[in-house]
Design a protein around this motif. Structure first.
Motif, short mmCIF file in Angstrom:
data_model
loop_
_atom_site.label_atom_id
_atom_site.label_comp_id
_atom_site.label_asym_id
_atom_site.label_seq_id
_atom_site.Cartn_x
_atom_site.Cartn_y
_atom_site.Cartn_z
N ASP A 157 22.26 14.68 8.47
CA ASP A 157 21.97 13.30 8.08
C ASP A 157 20.99 12.65 9.05
N GLN A 158 21.16 12.90 10.35
CA GLN A 158 20.24 12.33 11.34
C GLN A 158 18.84 12.93 11.21
N ILE A 159 18.77 14.23 10.93
CA ILE A 159 17.46 14.86 10.71
C ILE A 159 16.79 14.25 9.49
N ARG A 160 17.58 14.05 8.45
CA ARG A 160 17.03 13.43 7.24
C ARG A 160 16.53 12.02 7.52
N GLN A 161 17.28 11.27 8.34
CA GLN A 161 16.82 9.93 8.69
C GLN A 161 15.44 9.97 9.34
N MET A 162 15.26 10.88 10.30
CA MET A 162 14.01 10.93 11.07
C MET A 162 12.84 11.42 10.24
N LEU A 163 13.10 12.30 9.28
CA LEU A 163 12.01 12.90 8.51
C LEU A 163 11.77 12.26 7.15
N VAL A 164 12.80 11.66 6.56
CA VAL A 164 12.67 11.14 5.20
C VAL A 164 12.88 9.62 5.14
N ASP A 165 14.04 9.17 5.58
CA ASP A 165 14.40 7.77 5.38
C ASP A 165 13.58 6.81 6.24
N ASN A 166 13.37 7.16 7.50
CA ASN A 166 12.61 6.26 8.36
C ASN A 166 11.16 6.10 7.93
N PRO A 167 10.45 7.19 7.58
CA PRO A 167 9.10 6.99 7.04
C PRO A 167 9.09 6.10 5.81
N ARG A 168 10.07 6.23 4.93
CA ARG A 168 10.13 5.36 3.76
C ARG A 168 10.21 3.89 4.17
N ARG A 169 11.08 3.60 5.13
CA ARG A 169 11.24 2.20 5.55
C ARG A 169 9.98 1.68 6.22
N ILE A 170 9.34 2.53 7.03
CA ILE A 170 8.12 2.11 7.71
C ILE A 170 7.05 1.70 6.69
N PHE A 171 6.96 2.45 5.61
CA PHE A 171 5.97 2.13 4.57
C PHE A 171 6.48 1.11 3.57
N GLY A 172 7.68 0.57 3.80
CA GLY A 172 8.19 -0.49 2.94
C GLY A 172 8.84 0.01 1.67
N TRP A 173 9.16 1.30 1.63
CA TRP A 173 9.81 1.90 0.44
C TRP A 173 11.25 2.15 0.82
N THR A 174 12.18 1.36 0.32
CA THR A 174 13.53 1.31 0.89
C THR A 174 14.58 2.08 0.11
N SER A 175 14.21 2.69 -1.01
CA SER A 175 15.21 3.44 -1.78
C SER A 175 15.80 4.56 -0.93
N THR A 176 17.09 4.78 -1.03
CA THR A 176 17.74 5.83 -0.25
C THR A 176 17.99 7.10 -1.06
N SER A 177 17.57 7.10 -2.31
CA SER A 177 17.78 8.29 -3.14
C SER A 177 16.54 9.16 -3.11
N ALA A 178 16.71 10.43 -2.79
CA ALA A 178 15.57 11.33 -2.71
C ALA A 178 15.24 11.90 -4.07
N PRO A 179 13.97 12.15 -4.34
CA PRO A 179 13.62 12.82 -5.58
C PRO A 179 14.26 14.20 -5.64
N THR A 180 14.49 14.70 -6.82
CA THR A 180 15.11 16.00 -6.99
C THR A 180 14.34 17.06 -6.23
#
Length: 333
Positions: free
Chosen positions: A301-324
Motif C-alpha cells: 500500500d505504501q509503495i502504491r501511494q508513492m508511485l500511483v496515488d501521490n502523483p495523482r494528487r500532485i496533478f489534482g486527480w484525486t480518484s483512489t480507484s485504479a484503472p483495470t
C-alpha cells in the motif's frame, strides 16, 4: 485529465515523477554535428522508446520529463518517442539555472541592463495553456531550481515567475534543491501564493537528515526521493533507509520516487557514467529499490501511494480507484 505528450489521458497509473528523455546541447549539436555522441533523431527516439518499453514491462505506466529550458528541451524529439512507446510522457515548463538567466531573459526584465517587463511567467503560462512552441504539446508541470549558491537573484526571478504561472494555471511545481535550500524554496513560493501541497521538493532524497525532511513535510510539500542510482551523492543504503524510515513514521503519502535519469544525454560520457553509476537507469527502482524497501517493511500500500496515488494528487486527480490492470509492482518483486 492529466496532459501528456500525446494529449490528455484518463489516468497516469504508476508514475516516476522526475526523469528526462533527452538532455541536449543545441549549440554544440548545431555547430559540431559529427561529435561522437551524435544526434540522429530517429535512432535516438527508437533507443529511448525501447528503454521506456522495458520500463513498462516492469509495471511503470508514466514518467514526468522535467527537461526544461537550460537542460536542452526539444519537444518534437520527445513527440517522436511518444509515438513509439505506450508509456505516458508528461512535459514540463520552467527554467533551470543555479544563478544567471539566459541572456534572452537576463537582458530583459526588472534589474536588467535594458529593463522592461519580465516575460518568464508569460512563456511558462503559454506552454501550459496553449502548448510548447508549435507542437501542441501542453506542459503539465513547472520546474525551478536552486543549488549550493542558494536563492540567487536569477533563481528568485525564476521562482517568482513559476509561482505566478502556478497561481494562474494551477499546474504543480517541482524543484531542484540542495539541502537545506528546500526550506528557502518553500518560504518564497508560499509568499508568492503557491499552494505548497502542489509542490515537490526535488532531490530531497539526497538528504539523510530526517529532521530537515520532516520540516519540508510539515510545510505541506511532497518529497522527491528521485535520484536513486546516483550513489556518489547518497548511497543506495542511505536512500532506501531514509524512505523506509519516513514510511515507518507515516509519510508514505507525501513521497514520490524516481531516478533523475536520461534516455540520452549528450552532456555526459556514456561509458564513464555506466562505470561510475551502474545503477543509474530507468529500471533500478523496479528491480532493486522496491524489493529492498519491502525487505525493510515498506508495504504494498505504501509503495502504491508513492508511485500511483501521490502523483495523482500532485496533478489534482484525486480518484483512489485504479484503472483495470494498473499495478506498479506486478513484475517488480
Amino acid at each position: 485529465m492529466p496532459e501528456t505528450v500525446r494529449g490528455p489521458v484518463a489516468d497516469l497509473g504508476a508514475t516516476l515523477m522526475h526523469e528526462h528523455v533527452f538532455g541536449l546541447s543545441p549549440e554544440i549539436l548545431w555547430n559540431w554535428p559529427d561529435i561522437p555522441e551524435g544526434w540522429d533523431p530517429e535512432a535516438r527516439a527508437r533507443e529511448a522508446a525501447a528503454k521506456l518499453d522495458a520500463l513498462k514491462a516492469e509495471g511503470i505506466d508514466s514518467i514526468v520529463d522535467l527537461t526544461v529550458l537550460g537542460l536542452g528541451r526539444h519537444v518534437p524529439a520527445v513527440q517522436r518517442v511518444a509515438e513509439l512507446t505506450s508509456v505516458n510522457i508528461v512535459a514540463a515548463t520552467g527554467l533551470y539555472t543555479y544563478d544567471a538567466l539566459p541572456p534572452y531573459f537576463g537582458n530583459r526584465g526588472p534589474g536588467s541592463l535594458f529593463g522592461g517587463p519580465d516575460r518568464l511567467a508569460e512563456f511558462f503560462v503559454r506552454d501550459i495553456a496553449e502548448g510548447i512552441g508549435r507542437t501542441g504539446v501542453k506542459a503539465a508541470m513547472l520546474k525551478c531550481a536552486t543549488d549550493r549558491p542558494g536563492m540567487t537573484a536569477g533563481c528568485e526571478r525564476v521562482f517568482r515567475a513559476v509561482a505566478e504561472a502556478h497561481v494562474e494555471t494551477g499546474a504543480p511545481i517541482t524543484t531542484h534543491s540542495h539541502e537545506p535550500g528546500g526550506l528557502d524554496q518553500q518560504r518564497l513560493l508560499a509568499a508568492c501564493g503557491v499552494d505548497l501541497t502542489r509542490v515537490v521538493i526535488g532531490h530531497a532524497g539526497d538528504s539523510t537528515d530526517l529532521h530537515y525532511l520532516e520540516e519540508l513535510l510539515a510545510a505541506g510539500s511532497y518529497l522527491g526521493m528521485d535520484r536513486f542510482g546516483i550513489a556518489t551523492i547518497s548511497t543506495f543504503e542511505d536512500r532506501v533507509a531514509v524512505v523506509a524510515a519516513l514510511c515507518e513514521r507515516g509519510h508514505a503519502g507525501r513521497m514520490v520516487l524516481s531516478h533523475d535519469s536520461y534516455c540520452f544525454n549528450d552532456r555526459f560520457d556514456v561509458d564513464v557514467v555506466r562505470r561510475r553509476h551502474p545503477d543509474y537507469h530507468l529500471l533500478h527502482i523496479s528491480r532493486d529499490v522496491l524489493p529492498e524497501l519491502r525487505k525493510r517493511g515498506v508495504t504494498e500500500d505504501q509503495i502504491r501511494q508513492m508511485l500511483v496515488d501521490n502523483p495523482r494528487r500532485i496533478f489534482g486527480w484525486t480518484s483512489t480507484s485504479a484503472p483495470t490492470g494498473t499495478s506498479p509492482t506486478r513484475t517488480a518483486s
